[in-house]
Scaffold this active site. Structure first.
Site, PDB file in Angstrom:
ATOM      1  N   ARG A  52       1.089  -1.461   0.202  1.00  0.00           N
ATOM      2  CA  ARG A  52      -0.016  -0.205  -0.361  1.00  0.00           C
ATOM      3  C   ARG A  52       0.716   1.454  -0.043  1.00  0.00           C
ATOM      4  NH1 ARG A  52      -1.627   2.199   3.982  1.00  0.00           N
ATOM      5  NH2 ARG A  52      -2.176   1.269   5.655  1.00  0.00           N
ATOM      6  N   TYR A 106     -11.513  14.516 -20.260  1.00  0.00           N
ATOM      7  CA  TYR A 106     -11.945  12.623 -20.489  1.00  0.00           C
ATOM      8  C   TYR A 106     -12.972  12.796 -19.390  1.00  0.00           C
ATOM      9  CZ  TYR A 106     -12.119   8.279 -17.986  1.00  0.00           C
ATOM     10  OH  TYR A 106     -13.700   6.880 -17.259  1.00  0.00           O
ATOM     11  N   ASP A 178      -2.633  15.430 -18.455  1.00  0.00           N
ATOM     12  CA  ASP A 178      -2.819  14.466 -18.761  1.00  0.00           C
ATOM     13  C   ASP A 178      -2.536  14.190 -20.191  1.00  0.00           C
ATOM     14  OD1 ASP A 178      -4.578  12.239 -19.525  1.00  0.00           O
ATOM     15  OD2 ASP A 178      -5.968  12.176 -18.198  1.00  0.00           O
ATOM     16  N   LYS A 203      -4.217   2.580 -20.666  1.00  0.00           N
ATOM     17  CA  LYS A 203      -4.343   2.952 -22.088  1.00  0.00           C
ATOM     18  C   LYS A 203      -2.939   2.497 -22.618  1.00  0.00           C
ATOM     19  CE  LYS A 203      -8.378   4.720 -21.696  1.00  0.00           C
ATOM     20  NZ  LYS A 203      -9.240   4.354 -20.116  1.00  0.00           N
TER      21      LYS A 203
HETATM   22  N1  PLP Z   1      -7.458  10.238 -19.056  1.00  0.00           N
HETATM   23  C1  PLP Z   1      -8.004  10.052 -19.582  1.00  0.00           C
HETATM   24  C2  PLP Z   1      -7.908  10.854 -20.790  1.00  0.00           C
HETATM   25  C3  PLP Z   1      -8.454   8.684 -20.506  1.00  0.00           C
HETATM   26  O1  PLP Z   1      -9.175   8.489 -21.294  1.00  0.00           O
HETATM   27  C4  PLP Z   1      -8.933   8.327 -18.992  1.00  0.00           C
HETATM   28  C5  PLP Z   1      -9.972   7.050 -19.113  1.00  0.00           C
HETATM   29  O2  PLP Z   1     -10.574   6.404 -20.557  1.00  0.00           O
HETATM   30  C6  PLP Z   1      -8.592   8.551 -17.529  1.00  0.00           C
HETATM   31  C7  PLP Z   1      -7.762   9.356 -17.631  1.00  0.00           C
HETATM   32  C8  PLP Z   1      -8.757   7.173 -16.312  1.00  0.00           C
HETATM   33  O3  PLP Z   1      -8.162   6.446 -16.652  1.00  0.00           O
HETATM   34  P1  PLP Z   1      -8.518   5.146 -15.551  1.00  0.00           P
HETATM   35  O4  PLP Z   1     -10.414   4.913 -16.925  1.00  0.00           O
HETATM   36  O5  PLP Z   1      -7.609   4.141 -16.015  1.00  0.00           O
HETATM   37  O6  PLP Z   1      -9.346   4.832 -14.405  1.00  0.00           O
END
Ligand code: PLP
Length: 387
Positions: A52, A106, A178, A203
């Site tokens: 953890r 997102y 991001d 991803k």
């Molecule tokens: N950021 C982006 C650009 C995403 O496309 C996604 C999920 O599709 C996320 C964050 C969230 O990621 P996770 O599904 O691994 O929690």
């Protein structure tokens, strides 16, 4: 550990973070499937060797590799991309603070910003990224963070990162990006002055659609703040998932370049097709951010979206007729995935906001895999011909 910043990304993907000396001469980092390790005290709480607390050999190796490839002092892996995003924001902000965020994000991130942060007394305003002149009037005394995606999901807008960094620096804000869609292959935001780069490692970083994971990369002091909160909230990545992410990372550059070639071939074919109303892919000269993409990115990546003249009904028929793409949410894997964001990734965003942002019900998003581009284009052409 046989790593040097002078070496190319492809080389660092293989060698950075590997144990030195190799454990029992291993070639591949073994999975340390042990929750805790011998320890008799002496360090601080966060150093206790325990899954953890994000400090097992598997965490350390993959975190070092991630820091090296994205050019950060430190990295932290998390149990999902949303764990990286939510923990980072909660670590950097407190009650009374204000965040400025890009409008098109997102869906899960947008919903977290809009509906969860206010519960902690943190307020949020959304920015029109194409109107930097208006950002100053949105900033408040209490603004602490500016949050953007380097390439947006699902419209593939390319954010003017240099303008974001200049804005953040002029006001002493922490810039958080991001970088999931661009990947460190095509963009390294820290080198452009961004403070923290986040990923859904689910991803492209992992790339094989078999784990959910996240990453936070940046200056040691920022990453330590996030780690301390993660140590308490408990969203840590399991060592086995760390090892899968570690393995996936080794082929990141090969995969992302192949996916970019496939996406460009498909985007060009769709652009020319009479049934297609609009294609969103910054590698196309028609895309409004094409020039910015050329200046900022080393490639445009494997994600694209498009609208059919027949709207959502035609999109559903297309999804039924395609043979190669798998109809599933998420992106970044070696297999091509196709989805309608309005009913998956952005289903949690209210329909009015979706429409305002340009995410129509008929929008189709394709995450191009590493299949031969010609096969994929032929499959789309055959399915479009039957609509
Ligand atoms: N950021 C982006 C650009 C995403 O496309 C996604 C999920 O599709 C996320 C964050 C969230 O990621 P996770 O599904 O691994 O929690």
């Amino acid at each position: 550990m046989t790593d040097s910043p002078a070496r190319a990304l492809e080389t660092r993907l293989i060698h950075a973070g590997e144990p030195s000396p190799r454990i029992a001469g291993e070639v591949v980092m073994p999975v340390f499937q042990t929750a805790m390790y011998e320890y008799r005290g002496g360090g601080e709480y966060h150093d206790i060797p325990y899954i953890r607390l994000n400090n097992t050999p598997n965490h350390k190796a993959v975190q070092e590799k991630l820091a090296a490839i994205e050019g950060g002092e430190a990295a932290l892996v998390t149990a999902s991309g949303m764990a990286a995003i939510s923990t980072t924001l909660l670590a950097l902000l407190r009650a009374g603070d204000h965040v400025l965020a890009q409008g098109c994000l997102y869906g899960g991130t947008r919903t977290f910003l809009e509906s969860q942060l206010p519960r902690f007394g943190i307020s949020v305003d959304f920015l029109d990224m194409d109107d930097p002149g208006a950002w100053a009037s949105a900033a408040r005394e209490t603004t602490r963070v500016v949050y953007v995606e380097s390439m947006t999901n699902p419209l593939l807008e390319v954010t003017d990162l240099d303008a974001v960094v200049a804005f953040a620096r002029a006001r002493g804000l922490i810039s958080v990006v991001d970088n999931t869609l661009a990947t460190p292959v095509n963009l390294r935001p820290l080198a452009r002055g961004v403070d923290l780069s986040l990923h859904s490692a689910t991803k492209y970083l992992n790339g094989h659609s078999d784990i959910v994971a996240g990453a936070v990369i940046g200056a040691r002091r920022h990453v330590a703040r996030v780690k301390h909160l993660l140590d308490h909230t408990g969203g840590s990545l399991d060592p086995h998932a760390c090892a899968l992410l570690h393995r996936g990372l080794k082929t990141l550059a090969l995969r992302v370049r192949a996916q970019g070639e496939g996406a460009l071939a498909l985007a060009r074919a769709l652009q020319e097709h009479p049934a297609v109303a609009r294609v969103h892919y910054p590698g196309l000269p028609q895309h409004p951010h094409h020039a910015r993409a050329r200046a900022l990115l080393e490639g445009c990546g494997g994600l694209l979206s498009f609208e059919l003249r027949g709207g959502a009904a035609a999109a559903e028929r297309l999804l039924e007729r395609l043979e190669l793409p798998i109809v599933a949410p998420s992106l970044g894997g070696v297999e091509t995935l196709i989805t309608r964001p309005a009913v998956t990734s952005h289903a949690g965003v209210d329909p009015e906001t979706r429409a305002r942002l340009g995410i129509s019900d008929g929008l189709v998003r394709v995450s191009v895999g590493i299949e031969r581009p010609g096969d994929l284009v032929a499959d789309f052409q055959a399915a479009l011909a039957e609509l």
